[in-house]
Design a protein around this motif. Structure first.
Motif, mmCIF file in Angstrom:
data_model
loop_
_atom_site.group_PDB
_atom_site.id
_atom_site.type_symbol
_atom_site.label_atom_id
_atom_site.label_comp_id
_atom_site.label_asym_id
_atom_site.label_seq_id
_atom_site.Cartn_x
_atom_site.Cartn_y
_atom_site.Cartn_z
ATOM 1 N N ASN A 223 0.830 -1.212 0.000
ATOM 2 C CA ASN A 223 0.000 0.000 0.000
ATOM 3 C C ASN A 223 0.860 1.256 0.000
ATOM 4 O O ASN A 223 0.390 2.343 0.322
ATOM 5 N N ILE A 224 2.133 1.097 -0.360
ATOM 6 C CA ILE A 224 3.055 2.250 -0.399
ATOM 7 C C ILE A 224 2.524 3.297 -1.376
ATOM 8 O O ILE A 224 2.078 2.961 -2.474
ATOM 9 N N PRO A 225 2.520 4.592 -1.016
ATOM 10 C CA PRO A 225 2.107 5.616 -1.977
ATOM 11 C C PRO A 225 3.029 5.630 -3.188
ATOM 12 O O PRO A 225 4.235 5.421 -3.070
ATOM 13 N N CYS A 226 2.454 5.870 -4.353
ATOM 14 C CA CYS A 226 3.211 5.929 -5.600
ATOM 15 C C CYS A 226 3.128 7.340 -6.166
ATOM 16 O O CYS A 226 2.027 7.866 -6.367
ATOM 17 N N ALA A 227 4.275 7.964 -6.430
ATOM 18 C CA ALA A 227 4.321 9.297 -7.027
ATOM 19 C C ALA A 227 5.033 9.208 -8.365
ATOM 20 O O ALA A 227 6.038 8.515 -8.501
ATOM 21 N N ILE A 228 4.491 9.919 -9.364
ATOM 22 C CA ILE A 228 5.015 9.840 -10.721
ATOM 23 C C ILE A 228 5.851 11.084 -11.030
ATOM 24 O O ILE A 228 5.420 12.217 -10.784
ATOM 25 N N GLY A 229 7.039 10.868 -11.577
ATOM 26 C CA GLY A 229 7.913 11.964 -11.962
ATOM 27 C C GLY A 229 8.478 11.772 -13.353
ATOM 28 O O GLY A 229 8.233 10.752 -13.993
ATOM 29 N N PHE A 230 9.211 12.757 -13.832
ATOM 30 C CA PHE A 230 9.831 12.828 -15.162
ATOM 31 C C PHE A 230 8.782 13.288 -16.186
ATOM 32 O O PHE A 230 7.922 12.514 -16.597
ATOM 33 N N GLY A 231 8.850 14.545 -16.578
ATOM 34 C CA GLY A 231 8.072 15.018 -17.712
ATOM 35 C C GLY A 231 6.825 15.809 -17.399
ATOM 36 O O GLY A 231 6.210 16.369 -18.309
ATOM 37 N N ILE A 232 6.405 15.883 -16.146
ATOM 38 C CA ILE A 232 5.160 16.585 -15.808
ATOM 39 C C ILE A 232 5.415 18.088 -15.783
ATOM 40 O O ILE A 232 6.301 18.558 -15.078
ATOM 41 N N ALA A 233 4.617 18.829 -16.562
ATOM 42 C CA ALA A 233 4.873 20.268 -16.665
ATOM 43 C C ALA A 233 3.611 21.122 -16.605
ATOM 44 O O ALA A 233 3.672 22.276 -16.207
ATOM 45 N N THR A 234 2.469 20.578 -17.005
ATOM 46 C CA THR A 234 1.240 21.369 -17.059
ATOM 47 C C THR A 234 0.257 20.901 -15.995
ATOM 48 O O THR A 234 0.320 19.746 -15.543
ATOM 49 N N PRO A 235 -0.686 21.764 -15.601
ATOM 50 C CA PRO A 235 -1.705 21.325 -14.642
ATOM 51 C C PRO A 235 -2.485 20.104 -15.131
ATOM 52 O O PRO A 235 -2.810 19.218 -14.336
ATOM 53 N N GLN A 236 -2.750 20.031 -16.428
ATOM 54 C CA GLN A 236 -3.485 18.882 -16.953
ATOM 55 C C GLN A 236 -2.680 17.598 -16.809
ATOM 56 O O GLN A 236 -3.218 16.547 -16.428
ATOM 57 N N GLN A 237 -1.378 17.669 -17.112
ATOM 58 C CA GLN A 237 -0.530 16.488 -16.926
ATOM 59 C C GLN A 237 -0.476 16.085 -15.455
ATOM 60 O O GLN A 237 -0.540 14.900 -15.117
ATOM 61 N N ALA A 238 -0.364 17.086 -14.579
ATOM 62 C CA ALA A 238 -0.303 16.794 -13.143
ATOM 63 C C ALA A 238 -1.598 16.138 -12.682
ATOM 64 O O ALA A 238 -1.580 15.163 -11.912
ATOM 65 N N GLU A 239 -2.720 16.636 -13.160
ATOM 66 C CA GLU A 239 -4.013 16.054 -12.802
ATOM 67 C C GLU A 239 -4.128 14.626 -13.319
ATOM 68 O O GLU A 239 -4.565 13.716 -12.603
ATOM 69 N N ASP A 240 -3.709 14.413 -14.564
ATOM 70 C CA ASP A 240 -3.778 13.077 -15.161
ATOM 71 C C ASP A 240 -2.940 12.076 -14.364
ATOM 72 O O ASP A 240 -3.372 10.945 -14.105
ATOM 73 N N MET A 241 -1.719 12.481 -14.004
ATOM 74 C CA MET A 241 -0.847 11.574 -13.264
ATOM 75 C C MET A 241 -1.378 11.326 -11.849
ATOM 76 O O MET A 241 -1.260 10.218 -11.321
ATOM 77 N N ALA A 242 -1.979 12.343 -11.239
ATOM 78 C CA ALA A 242 -2.543 12.170 -9.899
ATOM 79 C C ALA A 242 -3.725 11.201 -9.923
ATOM 80 O O ALA A 242 -4.000 10.524 -8.932
#
Length: 259
Positions: free
Chosen positions: A198-217
């Motif tokens: 159940n470890i939290p997973c955070a995505i990095g590399f390439g996120i630059a716009t609010p839409q990308q951040a929302e999609d990855m979240a």
């Protein structure tokens, strides 16, 4: 629960990255405090290094500027000490194994703990060799963050099973940098990890716009943003703080709006 993992306790986490000392340690110190106020749940601090193999040109140039200005690990530790008088936001160092070896592995991790640094991310330390640092991290209460990538595949479950703090999911092959599209199946990586932990997973590399951040979240528990922030810093230099803060607030809102 460690402070690193607690950064995800209230929902999706926004995790900005800064290269320490670019454009100066005083500005980095101010930025950390302002990013925390703007909604950052955890902040990564990059220790500049002459051969940052995981970094793209934006962060490479930031490292070069910081090193040219004489930034040292001890100077960064002192900056973190001052930051800790102003904010309790969880902090993670992003660095490479060579600077840690040069400093002395146990000495480095102990100093992290003394400065209330919560986690350590070492992208060129393979999972199979984490024993080089793990005993010291366990001794001093510093989370050693594991990374997975699209190429990890069969190893993802093994890595996730032993991960602590959070699992850093590398969204793209190659180095850091702003991307117009994130093509890796990050959802599959996260799903494999969640089969065993159940470890939290955070995505990095390439996120630059609010839409990308929302999609990855939506696909994970948090979004990590580095090169886009460092591009703003490169553009505005010592006048960057309000520009970075405004950008971070927008990105944090995008991430936190995901349920």
């Amino acid at each position: 629960m460690t402070k690193t993992k607690a950064a995800f306790a209230e929902g999706k986490a926004f995790i900005p990255f800064l290269t320490a000392g670019d454009p100066s340690l005083a500005v980095t110190e101010e930025l950390i405090v302002e990013l925390a106020s703007a909604g950052a749940d955890l902040i990564e601090i990059g220790i500049p290094f002459s051969d940052p193999v995981a970094e793209g040109p934006v962060i490479q140039r930031a490292d070069e500027r910081a090193l040219a200005a004489g930034i040292t690990a001890d100077g960064i530790f002192e900056m973190v000490r001052r930051v800790r008088e102003k904010t309790g936001v969880p902090l993670a160092f992003m660095t490479y194994i060579n600077p840690i070896y040069r400093y002395g592995s146990e000495r480095f991790v102990k100093r992290c703990a003394e400065m209330s640094l919560d986690a350590l991310i070492v992208p060129d330390l393979p999972f199979e060799e984490k024993g080089e640092l793990q005993p010291y991290c366990a001794k001093y209460g510093v989370d050693l963050i594991s990374l997975i990538a699209p190429t990890s595949k069969a190893r993802i479950r093994t890595i996730a099973r032993e991960a602590e703090g959070f699992l850093y999911c590398v969204s793209s092959l190659g180095v850091t940098g702003v991307r117009t599209a994130i093509t890796a199946d990050v959802g599959e990586m996260v799903s494999l990890a969640r089969e065993v932990s159940n470890i939290p997973c955070a995505i990095g590399f390439g996120i630059a716009t609010p839409q990308q951040a929302e999609d990855m979240a939506r696909k994970a528990d948090g979004a990590i943003v580095g090169s886009a922030i460092m591009k703003i810093i490169a553009k505005y230099g010592t006048d960057c703080v309000p520009h970075v803060t405004a950008y971070a607030r927008e990105m944090a809102q995008a991430v936190h709006g995901v349920r």
